[in-house]
Design a protein around this motif. Structure first.
Motif, PDB file in Angstrom:
ATOM      1  N   LEU A 253       0.851  -1.183   0.015  1.00  0.00           N
ATOM      2  CA  LEU A 253      -0.161   0.057   0.059  1.00  0.00           C
ATOM      3  C   LEU A 253       0.778   1.550   0.029  1.00  0.00           C
ATOM      4  O   LEU A 253       0.488   2.236  -0.853  1.00  0.00           O
ATOM      5  N   MET A 254       1.802   1.371   0.860  1.00  0.00           N
ATOM      6  CA  MET A 254       2.818   2.445   0.827  1.00  0.00           C
ATOM      7  C   MET A 254       3.547   2.625  -0.253  1.00  0.00           C
ATOM      8  O   MET A 254       3.704   3.861  -0.780  1.00  0.00           O
ATOM      9  N   ARG A 255       3.823   1.422  -0.975  1.00  0.00           N
ATOM     10  CA  ARG A 255       4.718   1.833  -2.109  1.00  0.00           C
ATOM     11  C   ARG A 255       3.889   2.345  -3.331  1.00  0.00           C
ATOM     12  O   ARG A 255       4.208   3.234  -4.249  1.00  0.00           O
ATOM     13  N   GLU A 256       2.360   1.887  -3.264  1.00  0.00           N
ATOM     14  CA  GLU A 256       1.589   2.426  -4.070  1.00  0.00           C
ATOM     15  C   GLU A 256       1.122   4.047  -3.911  1.00  0.00           C
ATOM     16  O   GLU A 256       0.215   4.543  -4.699  1.00  0.00           O
ATOM     17  N   GLY A 257       1.440   4.663  -2.801  1.00  0.00           N
ATOM     18  CA  GLY A 257       1.284   5.900  -2.427  1.00  0.00           C
ATOM     19  C   GLY A 257       0.473   6.329  -1.263  1.00  0.00           C
ATOM     20  O   GLY A 257      -0.024   7.348  -1.011  1.00  0.00           O
ATOM     21  N   ALA A 258      -0.123   5.161  -0.669  1.00  0.00           N
ATOM     22  CA  ALA A 258      -1.137   5.407   0.330  1.00  0.00           C
ATOM     23  C   ALA A 258      -0.301   5.919   1.466  1.00  0.00           C
ATOM     24  O   ALA A 258       0.936   5.458   1.820  1.00  0.00           O
ATOM     25  N   ARG A 259      -0.811   6.535   2.433  1.00  0.00           N
ATOM     26  CA  ARG A 259      -0.268   7.214   3.740  1.00  0.00           C
ATOM     27  C   ARG A 259      -0.860   6.836   4.861  1.00  0.00           C
ATOM     28  O   ARG A 259      -2.111   6.635   5.207  1.00  0.00           O
ATOM     29  N   VAL A 260       0.144   6.309   5.846  1.00  0.00           N
ATOM     30  CA  VAL A 260      -0.434   6.055   7.068  1.00  0.00           C
ATOM     31  C   VAL A 260      -0.616   7.285   7.932  1.00  0.00           C
ATOM     32  O   VAL A 260       0.140   8.326   7.761  1.00  0.00           O
ATOM     33  N   THR A 261      -1.924   7.562   8.477  1.00  0.00           N
ATOM     34  CA  THR A 261      -2.197   8.674   9.009  1.00  0.00           C
ATOM     35  C   THR A 261      -2.540   8.577  10.621  1.00  0.00           C
ATOM     36  O   THR A 261      -2.964   9.545  11.380  1.00  0.00           O
ATOM     37  N   GLY A 262      -2.572   7.326  11.209  1.00  0.00           N
ATOM     38  CA  GLY A 262      -2.543   7.231  12.441  1.00  0.00           C
ATOM     39  C   GLY A 262      -2.431   5.670  13.094  1.00  0.00           C
ATOM     40  O   GLY A 262      -2.151   4.861  12.335  1.00  0.00           O
TER      41      GLY A 262
END
Length: 273
Positions: A253-262
């Motif tokens: 997910l993070m490689r695809e550009g998703a962001r961890v927000t919490g």
């Protein structure tokens, strides 16, 4: 002396709450104390310590960050970091270790923040194991840092009492020192964003093992086990399954550009696509 945005006051308040005195270190006997403390915490292979006395000496002499937390005359925590790229903007916190409880780690991080702000730096980065729930809570909730990169097998094989037998996937935590959530966190208001009601669970726990779900929703929840370090000893197969599942789900997910927000109180990363 008052640092930017009251950073010195916040650091001093955290040190008082933890009942410690924090100071920069510059002498060999102090570096030797830090080396012994880290050895007691991680029990590394003798040929692979987290940081050597010589390296601390070089870092300190070159103007980098080496600090210790003392309770009376006893060293109970320490942190070592170095200036990183882009020049003049970032401190990378290489290793921090402290006795458990009583806020020593929090006090060290706030001292480190004050040190960085006084030198005009904008952020502090460090890596942590994304499977260790208490570290995720400390970094994201207590400090207000956020992960910005998933790093598979970052250190290669690690030979110490905590990590032996596991792969060294790491998350790059980025602490943007003057953002509102960080300013609130250092004043004792943890970063606890609400879990969106429409969030879909992309990785859950069932009978101690990971269970993957859909990953195509806008907001996703990604679980980590309650205590991966105990699980490594009790059920190495389950621990490996968690490592690979988190890498496949959160890493992708993070490689695809998703962001961890919490990070939730139930042990889930909140991920926004």
């Amino acid at each position: 002396m008052t640092g930017p945005t009251g950073s010195d006051e916040h650091a001093e308040a955290a040190a008082r709450a933890a009942e410690v005195r924090i100071a920069e270190l510059s002498e060999l006997p102090a570096f030797e104390e830090v080396f012994r403390l880290f050895d007691d915490i991680w029990h590394p292979d003798p040929g692979n310590p987290p940081v050597t006395v010589e390296m601390m000496r070089a870092f300190s002499h070159a103007g980098n960050y080496v600090a210790g937390a003392y309770r009376g005359d006893r060293l109970v925590g320490a942190s070592v970091g170095f200036l990183a790229a882009p020049v003049g903007r970032v401190l990378h916190s290489h290793v921090t270790g402290a006795a458990t409880g009583r806020g020593i780690g929090f006090a060290l991080k706030l001292h480190q923040r004050a040190w960085a702000l006084e030198r005009g730096l904008e952020r502090i980065t460090w890596t942590y194991d994304p499977l260790v729930r208490r570290n995720a809570h400390f970094n994201l909730v207590k400090l207000g840092a956020l992960p910005e990169e998933y790093l598979p097998s970052f250190y290669g094989p690690m030979a110490d009492a905590i990590n032996t037998g596991d792969e060294s996937d790491r998350m790059l935590a980025v602490w943007r020192l003057s953002q509102p959530r960080v300013l609130a966190a250092v004043q004792g208001e943890p970063h606890r964003p609400p879990t969106p009601p429409q969030a879909v669970t992309a990785l859950a726990e069932r009978d101690g093992r990971p269970l993957t779900g859909p990953t195509d929703a806008r907001t996703l929840l990604v679980a980590v086990p309650a205590d991966i370090e105990t699980l490594r000893r009790a059920d190495p197969g389950a621990a490996r399954a968690w490592r690979h599942a988190l890498r496949d789900v959160l890493g992708a997910l993070m490689r695809e550009g998703a962001r961890v927000t919490g990070f939730t109180g139930q042990g889930h990363y909140i991920v926004e696509r």
